[in-house]
Design an enzyme around this catalytic site. Structure first.
Site, PDB file in Angstrom:
ATOM      1  N   HIS A 281     -10.208   1.493   2.321  1.00  0.00           N
ATOM      2  CA  HIS A 281     -10.953   2.657   2.829  1.00  0.00           C
ATOM      3  C   HIS A 281     -10.041   3.878   2.948  1.00  0.00           C
ATOM      4  O   HIS A 281     -10.425   4.879   3.536  1.00  0.00           O
ATOM      5  CB  HIS A 281     -11.511   2.327   4.210  1.00  0.00           C
ATOM      6  CG  HIS A 281     -10.420   1.971   5.167  1.00  0.00           C
ATOM      7  ND1 HIS A 281      -9.865   0.717   5.191  1.00  0.00           N
ATOM      8  CD2 HIS A 281      -9.736   2.715   6.057  1.00  0.00           C
ATOM      9  CE1 HIS A 281      -8.900   0.708   6.087  1.00  0.00           C
ATOM     10  NE2 HIS A 281      -8.794   1.899   6.627  1.00  0.00           N
TER      11      HIS A 281
ATOM     12  N   ASP B 191     -14.931  -5.278   1.743  1.00  0.00           N
ATOM     13  CA  ASP B 191     -14.616  -6.409   2.628  1.00  0.00           C
ATOM     14  C   ASP B 191     -14.941  -6.111   4.091  1.00  0.00           C
ATOM     15  O   ASP B 191     -14.722  -6.951   4.960  1.00  0.00           O
ATOM     16  CB  ASP B 191     -13.163  -6.905   2.461  1.00  0.00           C
ATOM     17  CG  ASP B 191     -12.127  -5.837   2.699  1.00  0.00           C
ATOM     18  OD1 ASP B 191     -12.490  -4.715   3.109  1.00  0.00           O
ATOM     19  OD2 ASP B 191     -10.929  -6.120   2.478  1.00  0.00           O
TER      20      ASP B 191
ATOM     21  N   ASP C 211     -13.743  -1.081  -0.565  1.00  0.00           N
ATOM     22  CA  ASP C 211     -13.582  -2.256  -1.429  1.00  0.00           C
ATOM     23  C   ASP C 211     -14.472  -3.422  -1.003  1.00  0.00           C
ATOM     24  O   ASP C 211     -14.312  -4.531  -1.496  1.00  0.00           O
ATOM     25  CB  ASP C 211     -12.115  -2.678  -1.519  1.00  0.00           C
ATOM     26  CG  ASP C 211     -11.556  -3.194  -0.202  1.00  0.00           C
ATOM     27  OD1 ASP C 211     -12.018  -2.735   0.852  1.00  0.00           O
ATOM     28  OD2 ASP C 211     -10.669  -4.067  -0.235  1.00  0.00           O
TER      29      ASP C 211
ATOM     30  N   ARG D 150       0.832  -1.202   0.000  1.00  0.00           N
ATOM     31  CA  ARG D 150       0.000   0.000   0.000  1.00  0.00           C
ATOM     32  C   ARG D 150       0.868   1.253   0.000  1.00  0.00           C
ATOM     33  O   ARG D 150       1.912   1.280   0.647  1.00  0.00           O
ATOM     34  CB  ARG D 150      -0.857  -0.005   1.259  1.00  0.00           C
ATOM     35  CG  ARG D 150      -2.047   0.897   1.197  1.00  0.00           C
ATOM     36  CD  ARG D 150      -2.607   1.148   2.561  1.00  0.00           C
ATOM     37  NE  ARG D 150      -3.110  -0.063   3.205  1.00  0.00           N
ATOM     38  CZ  ARG D 150      -3.422  -0.106   4.492  1.00  0.00           C
ATOM     39  NH1 ARG D 150      -3.268   0.944   5.255  1.00  0.00           N
ATOM     40  NH2 ARG D 150      -3.878  -1.222   5.018  1.00  0.00           N
TER      41      ARG D 150
ATOM     42  N   LYS E 246      -4.009  -6.257  -2.593  1.00  0.00           N
ATOM     43  CA  LYS E 246      -4.275  -7.338  -1.652  1.00  0.00           C
ATOM     44  C   LYS E 246      -4.132  -8.641  -2.432  1.00  0.00           C
ATOM     45  O   LYS E 246      -4.609  -8.738  -3.564  1.00  0.00           O
ATOM     46  CB  LYS E 246      -5.704  -7.242  -1.101  1.00  0.00           C
ATOM     47  CG  LYS E 246      -5.901  -6.109  -0.110  1.00  0.00           C
ATOM     48  CD  LYS E 246      -7.308  -6.098   0.478  1.00  0.00           C
ATOM     49  CE  LYS E 246      -7.454  -4.908   1.422  1.00  0.00           C
ATOM     50  NZ  LYS E 246      -8.862  -4.679   1.821  1.00  0.00           N
TER      51      LYS E 246
HETATM   52 ZN   LIG Z   1     -11.542  -2.965   2.798  1.00  0.00          ZN
END
Ligand SMILES: [Zn+2]
Length: 463
Positions: free
Chosen positions: A108, A245, A243, A19, A117
């Site tokens: 986020h 999750d 995203d 990231r 990821k």
């Molecule tokens: Zn997420």
């Protein structure tokens, strides 16, 4: 084949993902190198098929293109599933029997951030495995080969699979808030086929996040959802992170239903068909959850915070349900064991629809406790793990005190419990306390502040 090695910015290879800030610490050259290194790693493990997806951030398409080029250059067959939430990519890995997958997503985080990821068919890629990708890139020792790219639209297959586990009896009115994140398109397709009445907020995918930040565990980001639930007299409000999750939920009275409360509610349904099953929650979760799992005949397991760690523990123990305060909730009951907030939304709608109680009434059946939110105490990076060691050493000298040290210190006293742990992702100690009484909570907070104070750590204002 050895080529020039690639050096990443030192901050980007993290515990659970890769990231950075686009064009500052993470760019297309990094994406290409990640493709080459990850592809090399998968090929050396005997695989050759990788599913690839990307979220709605402005920088995601070009990072995904560079990533695919890197993968193809080391002989990988790339299955591109396009724009969508991270769990759709996880689903694609399973559905397509891919050896692995990689998702371009900043989750986020702010609009100028982005990242990657990764997951294998059998579970998450994290920790040393991420460092190993960095080492392959640095060495320039890549596989060679000629891969392929195939575009596959799995959106309707994914939506149909999500809906397969909706077993409702009465129609509900539900407000869904995508926060302009990557769930928007799937959410429209899903709610169009879901019984009941559905009101969608911010379902246009927009990487600038013009309405509110897509993080449904921060109360200020739930204000729009609370307002819409009240306006429409809805039964439930459900929000997603950028995203998809992580889930956030609101009951019909406008109250936030936190991750550990959701888990307690899901646990009732899961344990009804799987008596004695292990249910995992992170160290930040309320004692109410662990007690509720025990009351229902299940086996509670407190584990380290970190979605990859929990996913791996779940696979190891055969647990059908796990979750975190952060809203990552994992079903291996009827589902694949990965964190899919859309699926969690379906399971919540399904169980409320079948209940003769409202979500608010279901939440009210859980015992009331008084607790602090997750609170961050600032700490120097070099000291964060050492402070926890110091606290643990001091507590060990106090007779009769019970400490769980699976992740930081979670201290039990007759008043309740308090927690201090070093964050893996930020330069902070995360603290929480919980008691059955307000006076007890005050005593726990005072103990926590005094203990951290002995190591020179001051609480944030207002704690
Ligand atoms: Zn997420």
């Amino acid at each position: 084949m050895t080529q020039a090695g690639h050096q990443f910015h030192p901050s980007v290879l993290r515990e659970y993902d890769i990231r950075g800030v686009v064009e500052k610490t993470l760019g297309v050259a990094d994406a290409r190198a990640i493709g080459m290194a990850y592809g090399t790693k998968i090929r050396r493990a005997g695989g050759n098929v990788i599913a690839l997806g990307f979220d709605g951030r402005l920088s995601s398409p070009e990072l995904a293109t560079a990533l695919a080029e890197g993968l193809v250059s080391v002989g990988i067959q790339v299955k591109r599933v396009g724009l969508g939430p991270t769990p759709m990519l996880y689903f694609a890995i399973k559905h397509l029997y891919a050896d692995a997958g990689i998702m371009v997503t900043g989750s986020h985080n702010p609009p100028d951030h982005n990242g990657f990821k990764m997951a294998l068919y059998g579970g998450p890629v994290y920790g040393d495995a991420i460092q190993a990708i960095g080492a392959i890139a640095r060495s320039g020792d890549f596989e060679s080969g000629e891969g392929t790219i195939e575009d596959i639209d799995i959106r309707d297959i994914y939506v149909d699979r999500l809906l397969q586990d909706y077993i409702g009896t009465r129609d509900l009115k539900i407000v869904w808030d995508a926060g302009n994140g990557a769930t928007g398109d799937i959410l429209r397709r899903m709610t169009a086929k879901l019984p009941g009445k559905h009101i969608l907020l911010f379902d246009e995918i927009d990487g600038k996040f013009p309405n509110h930040h897509p993080d449904p565990t921060v109360p200020e980001n739930l204000v729009d959802l609370q307002r819409a639930v009240a306006e429409h007299g809805a039964d439930i409000g459900i929000g997603f992170d950028g995203d998809g999750d992580r889930i956030g939920a609101i009951d019909g009275t406008g109250r936030i239903v936190w991750g550990d409360q959701l888990l307690a509610i899901y646990a009732r349904e899961v344990l009804a068909t799987r008596p004695g099953a292990i249910i995992i929650a992170d160290v930040k979760a309320s004692q109410v959850l662990f007690d509720e799992i025990t009351r229902l005949g299940g086996t509670p397991l407190m584990f380290k915070t970190g979605h990859s760690l929990i996913k791996a523990k779940m696979a190891e123990t055969g647990s059908p349900l796990a979750g975190e305060m952060s809203g990552h909730i994992f079903f291996a009951d009827k589902w694949y064991g990965f964190d899919d907030a859309l699926y969690c939304g379906i399971r919540l709608a399904s169980l409320v629809s079948r209940s003769d109680q409202s979500l608010a009434q279901i939440v009210d059946t859980l015992p009331t406790v008084f607790n602090t939110p997750e609170t961050r105490f600032e700490v120097e990076a070099a000291r964060k793990f050492q402070v926890i060691v110091e606290v643990k050493e001091r507590l060990a000298k106090i007779p009769g005190i019970k400490v769980n040290d699976i992740d930081g210190v979670r201290v039990n006293t007759p008043d309740g419990w308090w927690l201090a742990r070093a964050s893996n992702t930020q330069e902070v100690l995360v603290a929480r306390a919980e008691s059955s009484s307000l006076a007890g909570l005050d005593r726990l907070k005072a103990q926590l502040v005094a203990e951290l104070g002995l190591s020179g750590i001051a609480p944030p204002e207002g704690f």
